[in-house]
Scaffold this active site. Structure first.
Site, short mmCIF file in Angstrom:
data_model
loop_
_atom_site.label_atom_id
_atom_site.label_comp_id
_atom_site.label_asym_id
_atom_site.label_seq_id
_atom_site.Cartn_x
_atom_site.Cartn_y
_atom_site.Cartn_z
N LYS A 1 0.83 -1.21 0.00
CA LYS A 1 0.00 0.00 0.00
C LYS A 1 0.87 1.26 0.00
O LYS A 1 0.58 2.22 -0.71
CB LYS A 1 -0.93 0.00 1.21
CG LYS A 1 -2.02 -1.06 1.12
CD LYS A 1 -2.82 -1.15 2.41
CE LYS A 1 -3.85 -2.26 2.34
NZ LYS A 1 -4.59 -2.42 3.61
N HIS B 1 0.90 -6.79 17.88
CA HIS B 1 -0.05 -7.89 18.04
C HIS B 1 -0.91 -7.62 19.27
O HIS B 1 -0.41 -7.12 20.27
CB HIS B 1 0.68 -9.22 18.27
CG HIS B 1 1.73 -9.51 17.25
ND1 HIS B 1 3.04 -9.13 17.42
CD2 HIS B 1 1.65 -10.12 16.06
CE1 HIS B 1 3.73 -9.52 16.37
NE2 HIS B 1 2.91 -10.12 15.52
#
Length: 109
Positions: free
Chosen positions: A59, A96
């Site tokens: 991206k 995470h």
């Protein structure tokens, strides 16, 4: 080219037992690291972080999925444990939380 990219993935979508899928995502060096991890949870976090990081990098590069092969993008860790991309113009952060992994990439060129 300059760019930013972010991606988040639900770790439950990933199958760490499907070695074809794992090898499609990870570079050979990353795969070696993956196989030496001592728990499925850690393997899942590693794979998810790399998956999100590589999507975020694509991206930031302003290309779609398929323009680059996942296993051709490599994310390793330096001596302090911080992830880095094999692109001297790219900066990456991976995190995470429970069942999610998220990555942010900043590209300076």
């Amino acid at each position: 080219m300059k760019g930013i990219g972010v991606d988040i993935i639900d770790l439950e979508r990933l199958d760490i037992h499907n070695l074809n899928f794992v090898k499609h995502i990870l570079s050979p060096k990353e795969y070696q690291i993956f196989t030496k991890m001592n728990s499925p949870k850690r393997q899942l976090e590693f794979l998810g972080g790399r998956f999100a990081g590589k999507e975020a990098y694509m991206k930031a590069c302003h290309v779609g999925i398929g323009a680059m092969a996942f296993h051709d993008i490599e994310i390793l860790n330096d001596e302090s444990g911080a992830p880095y991309l094999h692109d001297s113009h790219a900066h990456i952060s991976i995190s995470h939380e429970n069942k999610y992994a998220i990555a942010f990439v900043l590209l300076e060129k």
